[in-house]
Design a protein around this motif. Structure first.
Motif, PDB file in Angstrom:
ATOM      1  N   THR B  45      -6.316 -40.222  14.985  1.00 52.09           N
ATOM      2  CA  THR B  45      -5.561 -40.733  13.837  1.00 52.09           C
ATOM      3  C   THR B  45      -4.224 -41.297  14.283  1.00 52.09           C
ATOM      4  OG1 THR B  45      -6.028 -38.460  13.174  1.00 52.09           O
ATOM      5  CG2 THR B  45      -5.730 -40.028  11.441  1.00 52.09           C
ATOM      6  N   GLY B  49      -2.220 -45.006  13.929  1.00 52.81           N
ATOM      7  CA  GLY B  49      -1.028 -44.918  13.101  1.00 52.81           C
ATOM      8  C   GLY B  49      -1.347 -44.448  11.691  1.00 52.81           C
ATOM      9  N   LEU B  50      -2.352 -43.577  11.547  1.00 55.71           N
ATOM     10  CA  LEU B  50      -2.768 -43.140  10.216  1.00 55.71           C
ATOM     11  C   LEU B  50      -2.410 -41.684   9.955  1.00 55.71           C
ATOM     12  CD1 LEU B  50      -6.290 -44.777   9.935  1.00 55.71           C
ATOM     13  CD2 LEU B  50      -4.265 -45.342   8.612  1.00 55.71           C
ATOM     14  N   LEU B  51      -1.470 -41.149  10.732  1.00 59.38           N
ATOM     15  CA  LEU B  51      -1.087 -39.757  10.524  1.00 59.38           C
ATOM     16  C   LEU B  51      -0.520 -39.565   9.130  1.00 59.38           C
ATOM     17  CD1 LEU B  51       0.729 -38.968  13.886  1.00 59.38           C
ATOM     18  CD2 LEU B  51      -1.473 -38.099  13.150  1.00 59.38           C
ATOM     19  N   GLU B  53       2.034 -38.399   6.250  1.00 59.06           N
ATOM     20  CA  GLU B  53       3.488 -38.588   6.248  1.00 59.06           C
ATOM     21  C   GLU B  53       4.262 -37.491   6.983  1.00 59.06           C
ATOM     22  OE1 GLU B  53       5.946 -39.294   2.539  1.00 59.06           O
ATOM     23  OE2 GLU B  53       4.088 -40.357   2.109  1.00 59.06           O
ATOM     24  N   GLU B  75       4.618 -50.887   9.724  1.00 63.54           N
ATOM     25  CA  GLU B  75       3.343 -50.774   9.020  1.00 63.54           C
ATOM     26  C   GLU B  75       2.630 -52.128   8.906  1.00 63.54           C
ATOM     27  OE1 GLU B  75       2.073 -47.862   8.326  1.00 63.54           O
ATOM     28  OE2 GLU B  75       0.309 -48.637   7.284  1.00 63.54           O
TER      29      GLU B  75
END
Lengths: 272, 318
Positions: B45, B49-51, B53, B75
């Motif tokens: 993840t 870059g989908l971690l 928040e 983003e």
């Protein structure tokens, strides 16, 4: 299932009566005839006449029109404003979500009746101001339902998958979140519709809603209240109509919830 | 094609993934193995870059042909890269598809995102072609179906088609076959291999199934406690492991060998919760070979893509 059928039948009956009233009513509902004052139930006047000699059955049919019209516009306004607000609050930055939640609380805390009186004072009491007042007062419930449901959908793996495919937040809200919360919003619409019907009746009863001579169930009640002891029929008929309408929409909402709520979904799919 | 250098993931004060470094070149297939909770999925993840928040990434992730560093990248840039250069296949085929959208629309969407303005008819044709490539049965009918009408294997095919829709340079597969029947598993693995081979893409394949790694990958990284504890060519790591954790995994997967009580081998204990891994060697609390020296962090022996981190490697020092 039972509530879906019963609610659907009641709502269907009201819609049918309203539609039929465009084409045909037993009498002109606004026709005043002193000679026919306070006639009881008979073959000529199924539900009798009121103190101005107007046919109650005809008024009831045309009143259904007003009721549905007000409910439709009020719920429409609430859904069109509340849903995007809720989606935005769920997917936007945290401060925006908080802001929407606080404004929601504010509107909810503000007495809807006071709002209606203010709008009536400002723009004149009419069906239109009643619709707007009810609509504004209903916005928060839509925003809340939309926000809560959207937040749940946003944690699902298919939203993560959409993000991993390079979908932008707005597109995700519209294409992935909205269709998956639509069921809950339909349920909310039905429930809110019932509340709007009651609110319209109340506002018209208070003279803040539909103005004469347009027939409205709330005003039928108000015009007959002094005759409660003499001619209870005149109060009972619109009263029962309002009660059945509210019951119908609530039951319909309940039944739809069983069908559309994602938390209950899949129970019926398992066997396929 | 993909170069990861000292990637870390933190939740506040808690290190969840620490100093993960590896590279995957074009056409190469690298496995990432370890038990649940060892940080495999988090690593994946973080790559995209989908971690969530509340988690932050550190270190460096670079993709060939992209000037910008991906960790901490804006983003906007990440959105552009996701699905086009970097794509991912998720573990749960049951939940990774939108239940309210026909599958062809979802594949078409994956394609359209990176081909804006392309004619709708062409996009649908692309989507249908992609679904044919992943050999979705009865394509004409099933493409118009909703996800709940598809089996798990069929859904995973759809997800693969979506991931491959824009010919990514790097494909990350997060346990794509774990939820599937063994028979379906083999078919899907073949499709993944064919898909990346055709495109010359780099494959990062996450799994806890050693047999799958052996079939799919050329190189393998073994993760435990958020750290890479061993790395090397599959054949070597799986036949002559150096780290005791790898050894333990292999013993646990061997269904023919048993201990003196006739029971299958298992690694003693369970994976600690995040934040409760010991200092020093992360595996020392469950390792039979651990001594005082293991309280110090073992250094990495070897080169980044081939080596181990253990004070007392299996088979002695070499």
């Amino acid at each position: 299932m039972r509530s879906l059928v019963l609610g659907g039948a009641l709502v269907g009956l009201i819609v049918l009566a309203a539609l039929l009233s465009f084409l045909w009513t037993p009498y002109d509902p606004t026709l005043v005839d002193a000679a026919l004052r306070l006639r009881g139930v008979d073959w000529a006047h199924w539900l009798g006449t009121d103190r101005f000699g107007r046919d109650v059955a005809s008024q009831l049919m045309v009143g259904a029109r007003t009721t549905l019209y007000v409910g439709l516009v009020a719920v429409g306004v609430a859904a069109l404003v509340g849903t995007p607000l809720g989606l935005l609050a769920a997917s936007g930055p945290r401060w925006l979500g908080e802001l929407v939640a606080r404004v929601n609380d504010l509107v909810l805390a503000f007495p809807a009746l006071l709002l209606a009186i203010m709008l009536g004072a400002g723009f004149g009491a009419s069906t239109g101001t009643a619709m707007i007042a009810i609509g504004v007062a209903t916005v928060p419930s839509f925003a809340r339902v939309a926000r809560a449901a959207a937040m749940q959908v946003l944690t699902t793996e298919y939203v993560l998958a959409a993000r991993s495919a390079g979908r932008r937040p707005l597109a995700i809200s519209v294409r992935h979140v909205l269709p998956n919360v639509a069921g809950l919003l339909i349920v909310q619409s039905s429930v809110s519709f019932g509340i709007a019907v009651l609110a319209e009746a109340a506002l018209s009863f208070l003279g803040l809603g539909t103005q004469p001579p347009t027939p409205s169930w709330g005003r039928m009640l108000q015009e007959s209240q002094e005759l409660l002891a003499v001619q209870p029929r005149l109060v009972v008929v619109p009263g029962v109509a309002i009660a059945l309408a509210v019951l119908g929409f609530s039951l319909l909402g309940d039944g739809l919830r069983d069908r559309l709520d994602p938390r209950l979904k899949g129970v019926g799919d398992a066997g396929r | 094609m993909l170069a990861v250098d000292r990637l870390g993931v933190r939740a506040g004060e808690l290190d969840l993934v620490t100093e993960v470094s590896f590279t995957v070149s074009a056409g190469e297939r690298v496995g990432l193995i370890g038990e649940s909770g060892s940080g495999k999925s988090l690593t994946a993840t973080a790559l995209l870059g989908l971690l969530p928040e509340e988690l932050t990434a550190s270190g460096s992730v670079r993709v060939a042909g992209v000037e910008h560093e991906l960790v901490g990248a804006p983003e906007r840039l990440l959105t552009k890269l996701r699905g086009s250069r970097l794509a991912m296949v998720f573990q749960e085929p049951m939940t990774a598809l939108n239940p309210a959208m026909r599958v062809i629309d979802q594949v078409a969407e994956a394609r359209e995102v990176h081909h804006p303005g392309r004619d709708r008819v062409l996009v649908e044709a692309d989507a249908l072609r992609l679904l044919e490539q992943v050999r979705l049965p009865e394509v004409a009918t099933l493409a118009r179906a909703y996800p709940h009408q598809l089996s798990g294997g069929q859904r995973q095919r759809v997800l693969l088609a979506m991931a491959l829709a824009n010919d990514p340079d790097v494909l990350v597969c997060d346990e794509p076959t774990t939820a599937l029947d063994v028979t379906v598993q083999a078919q899907l693995l073949e499709l993944i291999l064919a898909g990346v081979a055709e495109r010359g893409a780099a494959l990062l394949f996450i799994t806890h199934d050693l047999a799958v790694v052996a079939t799919v990958c050329e190189r393998v990284l073994v993760m435990y406690g958020g750290r890479v504890v061993e790395a090397g060519p599959v054949r070597e790591v799986l036949t002559e492991p150096r780290h005791h954790y790898t050894r333990g995994l292999l013993d646990a997967s061997d269904l023919e060998s048993t201990d003196e009580h006739g029971r299958l081998h298992a690694i003693p204990g369970t994976v600690p919760a995040a934040g409760e891994f010991p200092s020093g060697c992360v595996f020392r609390t469950r390792c039979g070979r651990a001594d005082e020296q293991c309280a110090d962090l073992p250094p990495w022996t070897g080169v980044p893509d081939h080596g181990h981190a253990c004070w007392h490697p299996v088979g002695g020092d070499s």
